[in-house]
Design an enzyme around this catalytic site. Sequence first.
Site, PDB file in Angstrom:
ATOM      1  N   ASP A 113       0.815  -1.234   0.000  1.00 37.45           N
ATOM      2  CA  ASP A 113       0.000   0.000   0.000  1.00 37.45           C
ATOM      3  C   ASP A 113       0.836   1.266   0.000  1.00 37.45           C
ATOM      4  OD1 ASP A 113      -2.274  -1.557   2.392  1.00 37.45           O
ATOM      5  OD2 ASP A 113      -2.029  -1.855   0.237  1.00 37.45           O
ATOM      6  N   GLU A 173      -7.264   6.118 -18.669  1.00 31.97           N
ATOM      7  CA  GLU A 173      -8.016   7.315 -19.075  1.00 31.97           C
ATOM      8  C   GLU A 173      -8.516   8.092 -17.863  1.00 31.97           C
ATOM      9  OE1 GLU A 173      -7.080   5.762 -22.676  1.00 31.97           O
ATOM     10  OE2 GLU A 173      -7.983   4.603 -21.049  1.00 31.97           O
TER      11      GLU A 173
HETATM   12  O1  F6P Z   1      -2.339  -4.033   3.281  1.00 30.71           O
HETATM   13  C1  F6P Z   1      -2.203  -4.845   2.208  1.00 30.71           C
HETATM   14  C2  F6P Z   1      -3.542  -5.270   1.626  1.00 30.71           C
HETATM   15  O2  F6P Z   1      -3.326  -6.091   0.550  1.00 30.71           O
HETATM   16  C3  F6P Z   1      -4.462  -4.110   1.236  1.00 30.71           C
HETATM   17  O3  F6P Z   1      -4.113  -3.524   0.004  1.00 30.71           O
HETATM   18  C4  F6P Z   1      -5.794  -4.793   1.190  1.00 30.71           C
HETATM   19  O4  F6P Z   1      -6.834  -3.882   1.412  1.00 30.71           O
HETATM   20  C5  F6P Z   1      -5.700  -5.764   2.382  1.00 30.71           C
HETATM   21  O5  F6P Z   1      -4.324  -5.965   2.626  1.00 30.71           O
HETATM   22  C6  F6P Z   1      -6.342  -7.092   2.152  1.00 30.71           C
HETATM   23  O6  F6P Z   1      -6.273  -7.773   3.351  1.00 30.71           O
HETATM   24  P1  F6P Z   1      -6.526  -9.367   3.407  1.00 30.71           P
HETATM   25  O7  F6P Z   1      -5.367 -10.037   2.767  1.00 30.71           O
HETATM   26  O8  F6P Z   1      -6.629  -9.667   4.868  1.00 30.71           O
HETATM   27  O9  F6P Z   1      -7.791  -9.624   2.655  1.00 30.71           O
END
Ligand code: F6P
Length: 309
Positions: A113, A173
Amino acid sequence: MNAAIRAVVRTALYNGKNVTGIYHGYQGMIDNTMFDMSSRSVSSIIQKGGTVLKTARCLEFRTKEGRTKAFENVQSAGIDALVAIGGDGTFTGAEIFSREFDIPVVCIPCTIDNDLNGTDLTIGYDTANNTVIEAIDKIRDTAASHNRLFFVEVMGRDSGCIALNAGIAGGAEAILLPEKDTAIEELIDMLEHAADRDKSSMVVIVAEGDKNGGANHVAKCVHEKLRHYDAKVSILGHLQRGGAPSSADRVLATRMGYTAVNELLEGSTRVTVGIRGSEIVTTPLKEALSKKELKLNEDLVEIAKIMAL
Ligand code: F6P
């Protein structure tokens, strides 16, 4: 993460220190799932996605009892200091555990992230971007062949870094970001202008944290107004979390792992390593956890609009 683990192990061994690997993060400290690591333990992992030490979110570590159990296991394993690789949950746990039991901890910022303070880049971010543009390029092929409109949803929690970066690299876009309030009407305007410029196929990147509620909902709203478009949705999901790390991520993780061990050897504690420009730096965990750095590059937001012409 594996590149960081490898760098920590080899730097520690190089300095005559023993290394214990802890499986499943803080849960492993409570469950006592630990093992001695050698230089061979980290052979042929630098190219692997994920983490050979596995990982887990640990609610028990949020309790004093849980942390006390963890510390008893850490002590009986003869561990003098910790390197914790992870995101803000890991940072928070490290800060508290280190203060409570006076054990040195240095953190390494790791999340796709790129939403952590104390660093311009987190480990995993570059690789996730590359995975997303690979997907966009493939989707672009079919969008162009069918003159279709695609909505591609990417991860990032409340951060739009992946969406913006991969959106520009993928020639999107339009890009919907959590940090921006782009109304559906504004998006429809953008798409209609693009059509006026003879764009027969279009790709819209939707960050999962965007306030419009995700790609499926955005596509439905747009379709209600622009019925003539054959709109499709692709939610990239967890493929953004895996795959062979990019060269940039491998080198960044290696530099951060090396620095984390040297910081401990020099007596540092409760800091996170990070990168500013091309310099590896450290930031007190308290500071990294207290303030929220706005990571979104406003110039890039402007550039993205111009590049969509
Ligand atoms: O923080 C990393 C991340 O992949 C985020 O981008 C995403 O919202 C979240 O973790 C998903 O979490 P999980 O793997 O618990 O579904």
